[in-house]
Design an enzyme around this catalytic site. Structure first.
Site, PDB file in Angstrom:
ATOM      1  N   LYS A 188       1.394  -4.233 -11.759  1.00  0.00           N
ATOM      2  CA  LYS A 188       2.024  -4.746 -10.541  1.00  0.00           C
ATOM      3  C   LYS A 188       2.010  -6.285 -10.561  1.00  0.00           C
ATOM      4  O   LYS A 188       1.305  -6.884 -11.370  1.00  0.00           O
ATOM      5  CB  LYS A 188       1.294  -4.201  -9.296  1.00  0.00           C
ATOM      6  CG  LYS A 188       1.292  -2.665  -9.202  1.00  0.00           C
ATOM      7  CD  LYS A 188       2.659  -2.094  -8.863  1.00  0.00           C
ATOM      8  CE  LYS A 188       2.790  -0.634  -9.206  1.00  0.00           C
ATOM      9  NZ  LYS A 188       2.507   0.318  -8.151  1.00  0.00           N
TER      10      LYS A 188
HETATM   11  C1  LIG Z   1       2.462   1.746  -7.756  1.00  0.00           C
HETATM   12  C2  LIG Z   1       3.003   2.285  -6.504  1.00  0.00           C
HETATM   13  C3  LIG Z   1       2.235   3.064  -5.630  1.00  0.00           C
HETATM   14  C4  LIG Z   1       0.888   3.602  -5.953  1.00  0.00           C
HETATM   15  O1  LIG Z   1      -0.067   2.727  -6.360  1.00  0.00           O
HETATM   16  P1  LIG Z   1      -1.264   3.194  -7.309  1.00  0.00           P
HETATM   17  O2  LIG Z   1      -2.170   2.028  -7.277  1.00  0.00           O
HETATM   18  O3  LIG Z   1      -0.690   3.478  -8.642  1.00  0.00           O
HETATM   19  O4  LIG Z   1      -1.884   4.415  -6.681  1.00  0.00           O
HETATM   20  C5  LIG Z   1       2.809   3.442  -4.417  1.00  0.00           C
HETATM   21  N1  LIG Z   1       4.062   3.119  -4.104  1.00  0.00           N
HETATM   22  C6  LIG Z   1       4.842   2.397  -4.935  1.00  0.00           C
HETATM   23  C7  LIG Z   1       6.226   2.051  -4.506  1.00  0.00           C
HETATM   24  C8  LIG Z   1       4.341   1.980  -6.169  1.00  0.00           C
HETATM   25  O5  LIG Z   1       5.134   1.282  -6.995  1.00  0.00           O
END
Ligand SMILES: *Cc1c(COP(=O)(O)O)cnc(C)c1O
Length: 383
Positions: A188
């Site tokens: 991210k």
């Molecule tokens: C990555 C993501 C999540 C979940 O996050 P994690 O840390 O992988 O559990 C939720 N919503 C969106 C849109 C994402 O891109």
């Protein structure tokens, strides 16, 4: 042979911060406050402030941030929650884990964001909340969300997992709704060295309840007032994130530079069916992903274009190949093919191009050159 261009390059970022990262990891190791330690408290304050919010509560993942965030907002069994069909399944999983009833909504064809007109039509007397997913790094219109929220008395719970520090209409991601979920999954815009997440909110009571929910439902040690879980952001990960946070603004600016360069270089390829997802938020787009549609006007199928790029050592991704309502796991929700035509079309057309802070102009040109070569000579590509 030219070097590979990955979809994202985490090692590049981590090399640039290696001494600082090693120092905070050493400190955490010797200090020993691994769970709910000082570095977590510091990072919660710093991140909430960066989002233009008040309180931050670190949890184990972005998915848990959605689940626990909804529960802390009082959303659960019997409540309907609107969310887009075009999102990562974690949004849906978060709603289901909270006990609430998910109601999926189609997306806009050009921005790929939740269609708020369709959302309005899906409102029933049981609808309690809407989850705008700030997809690919672009915010859903805060003004339109706030209008909808006040007209129908809907709670806004933002999924900002892809939109750290994104802005639109003068609002920052995480500052629009009652609360917002962030993910610190490594890739991210702000990533830990493993899983992590956070809920930010302006409401002290919601933050307080979250601190209990993430810690076995215990507001104080050995005294459990509700069903809670074990889901805390590790002190070690918070320390790492604390080192990275000051760099996030310039990393996002670098993503914007790359996206603008792609826009410019890809413009002549629109006639060949390569159509970037529309940016309606200008410089406020956080460009977690740079996504194009491989439309029917393209002489190549998406899978063939992807293979052609791979043969030139350019990695791509698909976010996402199967919309939530067509995933086998969620068949029991009763949706079927044809329910959300825009989400379904995007699932067949989207292609994510490499984008990461530090990507060079020569690399951007190589990606576009590879697309150009593939679409202009579809039959000369060897697999
Ligand atoms: C990555 C993501 C999540 C979940 O996050 P994690 O840390 O992988 O559990 C939720 N919503 C969106 C849109 C994402 O891109």
């Amino acid at each position: 042979m030219s070097s590979p261009i990955p979809l994202t390059d985490l090692a590049l970022l981590h090399r640039s911060l290696q001494p600082q990262l090693e120092a905070v990891i050493q400190t955490a190791m010797l200090q020993g406050d691994f769970v709910l330690g000082g570095a977590l408290l510091d990072f919660e304050i710093a991140f909430a402030r960066a989002c233009g919010s008040e309180h931050g509560v670190g949890v184990g993942s972005g998915t848990d941030a959605i689940t626990l965030g909804l529960r802390a907002c009082g959303i659960g069994q019997g409540d309907e929650v609107l969310l887009p069909a075009n999102t990562f399944v974690a949004t849906l999983i978060g709603v289901l884990q909270s006990g609430a009833t998910p109601v999926l909504v189609d997306c806009e064809p050009d921005t790929a964001l939740i269609d708020l007109v369709a959302a309005e039509k899906a409102i029933t007397p049981r609808t309690r909340a809407i989850i705008p997913v700030h997809l690919y790094g672009q915010m859903v219109s805060p003004r339109q969300l706030l209008d909808l929220s006040s007209t129908y008395d809907l709670m806004i719970f933002e999924d900002a997992a892809q939109a750290h520090l994104a802005e639109r209409e003068g609002y920052r991601a995480g500052s629009v709704g009652m609360a917002a979920a962030f993910s610190f999954y490594p890739s991210k815009n702000l990533g830990a060295l493993g899983d992590g997440g956070m809920v930010v909110t302006r409401e002290a009571q919601i933050a307080e309840r979250l601190r209990s929910l993430r810690n076995y439902g215990a507001p104080c040690k050995h005294y459990h007032t509700e069903f809670g879980v074990n889901s805390r952001l590790d002190t070690l990960q918070a320390a790492v994130l604390g080192v990275k946070l000051p760099h996030l603004p310039h990393w996002n600016r670098d993503r914007l530079r790359i996206a603008q360069r792609y826009d410019e270089l890809l413009a002549p390829l629109q006639f060949a069916g390569i159509q970037p997802i529309t940016n309606v938020s200008g410089g406020g787009h956080a460009y977690h992903l740079y996504v194009v549609c491989v439309t029917n006007a393209c002489p190549l199928e998406r899978v063939a274009l992807q293979a052609a790029l791979e043969s030139r050592r350019v990695s791509t991704g698909i976010h996402y190949p199967v919309p939530c309502h067509l995933q086998p796991a969620f068949r029991y929700l009763g949706y079927k093919l044809g329910d959300f035509p825009n989400a379904e079309r995007l699932s067949h057309q989207v292609l994510s191009l490499p984008i990461y802070p530090g990507m060079t102009d020569a690399q951007i040109q190589r990606v576009v050159g590879a697309i150009e070569a593939a679409v202009s000579a579809p039959f000369s590509v060897s697999c």
